[in-house]
Design a protein around this motif. Structure first.
Motif, PDB file in Angstrom:
ATOM      1  N   ARG A  18      -7.431   7.018  -1.477  1.00 59.53           N
ATOM      2  CA  ARG A  18      -6.733   6.179  -2.430  1.00 59.53           C
ATOM      3  C   ARG A  18      -7.583   6.080  -3.704  1.00 59.53           C
ATOM      4  N   SER A  72       4.284  -1.564   9.377  1.00 58.51           N
ATOM      5  CA  SER A  72       4.025  -0.657   8.258  1.00 58.51           C
ATOM      6  C   SER A  72       3.574  -1.432   7.036  1.00 58.51           C
ATOM      7  N   GLN A  73       2.610  -0.862   6.330  1.00 60.56           N
ATOM      8  CA  GLN A  73       2.217  -1.377   5.023  1.00 60.56           C
ATOM      9  C   GLN A  73       2.622  -0.418   3.911  1.00 60.56           C
ATOM     10  N   VAL A  74       3.508   0.540   4.239  1.00 61.00           N
ATOM     11  CA  VAL A  74       3.945   1.553   3.273  1.00 61.00           C
ATOM     12  C   VAL A  74       5.470   1.685   3.268  1.00 61.00           C
ATOM     13  N   GLU A 125      -5.090   2.875   9.893  1.00 65.60           N
ATOM     14  CA  GLU A 125      -3.691   3.288   9.900  1.00 65.60           C
ATOM     15  C   GLU A 125      -2.855   2.537   8.870  1.00 65.60           C
ATOM     16  N   ASP A 126      -1.843   3.235   8.322  1.00 65.76           N
ATOM     17  CA  ASP A 126      -0.859   2.643   7.424  1.00 65.76           C
ATOM     18  C   ASP A 126       0.362   2.142   8.192  1.00 65.76           C
ATOM     19  N   LEU A 156       0.825  -1.206   0.000  1.00 64.14           N
ATOM     20  CA  LEU A 156       0.000   0.000   0.000  1.00 64.14           C
ATOM     21  C   LEU A 156       0.867   1.266   0.000  1.00 64.14           C
ATOM     22  N   ALA A 213      -3.307  -1.899   9.702  1.00 69.39           N
ATOM     23  CA  ALA A 213      -1.941  -2.421   9.715  1.00 69.39           C
ATOM     24  C   ALA A 213      -1.670  -3.259  10.961  1.00 69.39           C
ATOM     25  N   VAL A 231      -8.692  -1.222   3.572  1.00 71.14           N
ATOM     26  CA  VAL A 231      -8.577   0.160   4.043  1.00 71.14           C
ATOM     27  C   VAL A 231      -9.919   0.691   4.535  1.00 71.14           C
ATOM     28  N   THR A 286      -1.982   7.553   9.329  1.00 72.94           N
ATOM     29  CA  THR A 286      -2.641   7.255   8.064  1.00 72.94           C
ATOM     30  C   THR A 286      -1.979   8.147   7.027  1.00 72.94           C
TER      31      THR A 286
END
Length: 368
Positions: A219, A248-250, A228-229, A165, A185, A175, A214
């Motif tokens: 998106r 984390s997904q980022v 949250e990301d 993401l 996340a 999301v 976030t």
């Protein structure tokens, strides 16, 4: 010493709810455990037929209710969006089915606690796939900590980093809080991190201080995103050890980077899921890397090592071992380390504490 995972004595008849990636993983594992894949259900009759064709299921049921009413199903695998888990798991237990439910078990502590109690009251096996426990070298790390090789635990650090993401246009149903729940996340991958940390260390987080972000509030298909990301957490454990966790997904370039490191008075130990064949062992006089070799592992680690040293094992192997142990529990055996609904409840409690801490900007106690 055996190097075989526990296999059920009888052929179990499995039903699959859902048809996405995780349904495929569950299906492979059930087939490896010699289950009869009786049928599947999804969000519609059409989707159920598609899943049955793709996954090789015996039949497509028009609804979850129809699947649960079928007399020829012993165990139900729930592989659906997070917000649906509790209702489907409750219905399956009430129908007398054993349950394997994807995490999070529920999106509220109340629901998770009720499901845990219901499974116990009905005498049914109810498991949650915290499958990273089933890597042989994760079990070896656990055995070495339990033998006292690291000494008194002083600090922990862990991370679970992904990048699926990372770009503003990346999107997914997860999301959406209506489908994924109030946490994304942390509930999705942070729960794996906490479970593995507590399982390997034999210790528990009792207090935490969390901060969430976030990164993208809109998106490609969703706007006003509240989940949250990424999450950063400072933790205190029951032993007095302290540590940090990052989820984390980022994180660009990180695909499935789950790692834990435990540092004790006598040494340190580190496991990385993307390098599951190894353990890093730290010592003041020098560090080393231990390669997976069934002949040199603790018994519970060796039983999960299905192939000789130098023949890599991975995620699906760990998942297969989890399902085999769950099925063995249905047969009446007691495999060590099987994550049950109580462990799913624990994960929801820690997630709730993380959200509460982030909202209050302070320390929060974690319920036992």
């Amino acid at each position: 010493m055996t190097t075989d995972v526990i296999a059920p004595a009888n052929t179990l008849r499995a039903g699959i709810v859902g048809g996405g990636f995780m349904a495929a993983v569950h299906t492979h594992a059930a087939r490896a455990a010699r289950a009869e894949l009786t049928g599947g259900a999804s969000s519609s009759a059409r989707r159920a037929r598609d899943a049955a064709d793709r996954l090789g299921l015996g039949a497509a049921f028009d609804s979850v209710d129809a699947l649960l009413a079928a007399p020829g199903i012993d165990v139900v695998h729930i592989c659906t969006p997070n917000s649906t888990h509790a209702a489907i798991a409750r219905a399956a237990l009430e129908a007398g089915k054993h349950v394997i439910c994807e995490k999070p078990l529920a999106t509220t502590v109340t629901d998770a606690a009720e499901l845990t109690e219901l499974a116990a009251d009905r005498g049914l096996v109810a498991a949650v796939p915290f499958v990273y426990r089933f890597h042989p070298m994760a079990r070896e790390a656990r055995a070495r900590v339990a033998r006292g090789e690291t000494g008194r635990l002083l600090s922990v650090q862990g991370a679970y980093l992904q990048d699926w993401l990372a770009a503003p246009h990346d999107d997914d149903w997860r999301v959406d809080a209506e489908l994924g729940g109030p946490s994304r996340a942390f509930a999705d991958i942070g729960s794996h991190l906490v479970d593995l940390l507590e399982f390997v260390s034999g210790d528990r987080i009792v207090r935490l201080n969390a901060s969430t972000r976030t990164v993208y509030e809109a998106r490609s298909r969703h706007a006003d995103i509240a989940t949250e990301d990424l999450v950063a957490v400072v933790v205190e454990l029951a032993s007095g050890a302290i540590g940090t966790l990052l989820v984390s997904q980022v994180s660009a370039g990180r695909k499935n980077a789950l790692s834990i490191e435990l540092s004790g008075a006598s040494g340190s130990i580190r496991f990385e899921q993307e390098r599951p064949e190894q353990l890093w062992l730290g010592n003041v006089d020098g560090s080393s890397v231990l390669e997976r070799d069934p002949a040199r592992l603790a018994p519970d680690a060796a039983r999960l090592a299905l192939v000789p040293a130098g023949h890599p094992m991975g995620y699906q192997d760990a998942f297969n071992a989890f399902v085999a142990d769950a099925y063995a529990a249905i047969d009446g055996r007691v495999p060590d380390g099987l994550p049950r609904f109580a462990d799913g409840l624990r994960a929801v409690r820690v997630t709730e504490a993380v959200l509460a801490s982030a909202a209050s900007d302070g320390w929060v106690e974690v319920a036992a």
